[in-house]
Design an enzyme around this catalytic site. Structure first.
Site, short mmCIF file in Angstrom:
data_model
loop_
_atom_site.label_atom_id
_atom_site.label_comp_id
_atom_site.label_asym_id
_atom_site.label_seq_id
_atom_site.Cartn_x
_atom_site.Cartn_y
_atom_site.Cartn_z
N THR A 205 0.86 -1.18 0.00
CA THR A 205 0.00 0.00 0.00
C THR A 205 0.90 1.24 0.00
O THR A 205 1.79 1.36 0.82
CB THR A 205 -0.94 0.00 1.23
OG1 THR A 205 -0.16 -0.13 2.42
CG2 THR A 205 -1.92 -1.16 1.18
N GLY A 207 -0.04 4.62 0.12
CA GLY A 207 -0.74 5.85 0.46
C GLY A 207 -1.55 6.38 -0.70
O GLY A 207 -2.21 5.60 -1.40
N ASP A 231 -8.56 12.50 7.12
CA ASP A 231 -7.79 11.78 8.15
C ASP A 231 -7.35 10.44 7.56
O ASP A 231 -8.18 9.64 7.13
CB ASP A 231 -8.72 11.57 9.37
CG ASP A 231 -8.05 10.80 10.50
OD1 ASP A 231 -6.82 10.56 10.44
OD2 ASP A 231 -8.77 10.43 11.45
N ASP A 237 -6.04 -0.23 7.10
CA ASP A 237 -6.98 -1.20 7.67
C ASP A 237 -8.17 -1.39 6.74
O ASP A 237 -8.67 -2.50 6.57
CB ASP A 237 -7.45 -0.74 9.05
CG ASP A 237 -6.30 -0.67 10.05
OD1 ASP A 237 -5.33 -1.42 9.87
OD2 ASP A 237 -6.38 0.14 11.00
#
Ligand code: RIB
Length: 288
Positions: A205, A207, A231, A237
């Site tokens: 991952t 971002g 956020d 997750d």
């Protein structure tokens, strides 16, 4: 059916203009208390997208623990194997947020009371799952026991190696996919147990850039859609929970990663680790 074995934390969140320097006190802007913990976050992400989810974990016999159990019930997650323990308190995470980014300190508390013996007591639930989802906020020997049980039955196992810790080389063959972020991926690939053949197990991952994986000798990249970031807590997750959901539903691997990447992008548009995790309809409206 998906079984998530992992942490349940209460997130104690301070919003600040800037991070304090070492030894400095600063005045924060806001305080929030939200449900978190990588394990429970991933369970919620999968359940919101319509999966049938079991959670295995531990909370304290305290108000955070009680609040968490009723929250998971409301999210339609099976908590038969989330037991309160008396000897310590529910795990907490102290999170400091500024400009959409975060710093997190986890105090595991009850999460570290989940033992391999507890896992043996839930063997049937683990063995009847299609996908097993794990992180590293519970004891390493507990993760190892889950991997042994699941891999003996040929069940798909996903390990989100966060927070990063070195693990024994025999884990590699028991894990179907690992989902590190870029920093964790670098540490994994530099670890003594890593070898080239394991590269195809990594789904990285990256971002706001998206997702990368390696298939049949080729690097594949899935670009994340651009969104307004509120956020980023819990984006990884959301990806893990959503990936488990779509693999459980039988999506082809690339499609599962694609939809999970879109779910993760949606999750950062709202506040809190679980605040922006989408329902299946919200995800469909977003992917078009
Ligand atoms: O991945 C985000 C989560 O990490 C937070 O909810 C916090 O509890 C920590 O476990």
């Amino acid at each position: 059916m998906i079984t998530v074995i992992g942490s349940l934390n209460m997130d104690l969140i301070s919003i600040v203009d800037r991070y304090p320097k070492l030894g400095e006190t600063i005045i924060g802007k806001e305080f929030h208390q939200n449900f978190g913990g990588k394990g429970a976050n991933q369970a919620v992400a999968a359940a919101r997208l319509g999966s049938s989810v079991n959670m295995i974990g531990r909370v304290g016999e305290d108000s955070f623990g009680t609040q968490y159990l009723s929250h998971l019930k409301n999210e339609c997650i099976n908590i038969d194997n989330v037991e309160p323990v008396t000897q310590t308190s529910t795990g907490i995470s102290s999170i400091t947020i500024t400009e959409g980014d975060n710093l997190i300190v986890v105090v595991p508390g009850a999460n570290y009371e989940l033992t391999p013996v507890d896992i043996d007591a839930c063997k049937e639930q683990i063995e009847s799952s299609n996908v097993i989802l794990l992180q590293l906020e519970i004891p390493m020997e507990t993760v190892a026991r889950v991997l042994e049980i699941a891999s003996n039955k040929g069940i798909t196992t996903i390990l989100n190696p966060a927070p990063y810790q070195e693990f024994p080389s025999e884990w590699w063959d028991m894990i179907t996919y690992l989902t590190p972020n870029e920093h964790e991926a670098e540490m994994l690939m530099n670890s003594p147990s890593f070898c080239e053949k394991y590269k195809e197990k990594l789904i990285i991952t990256k971002g706001k850039q998206g997702i990368a994986y390696h298939k049949n000798g080729k690097d594949i990249f899935i670009k994340a859609p651009e969104v307004q970031v509120e956020d980023t807590t819990g984006a990884g997750d959301t990806f893990n929970g959503a990936l488990s959901c779509f693999l459980d539903k039988g999506y082809e691997f690339h499609d599962a990663c694609y939809h999970a990447a879109f779910a993760a992008s949606l999750s950062v548009t709202k506040f809190g680790a679980q605040g922006g995790m989408p329902s299946l309809q919200e995800l469909k409206d977003f992917t078009g």
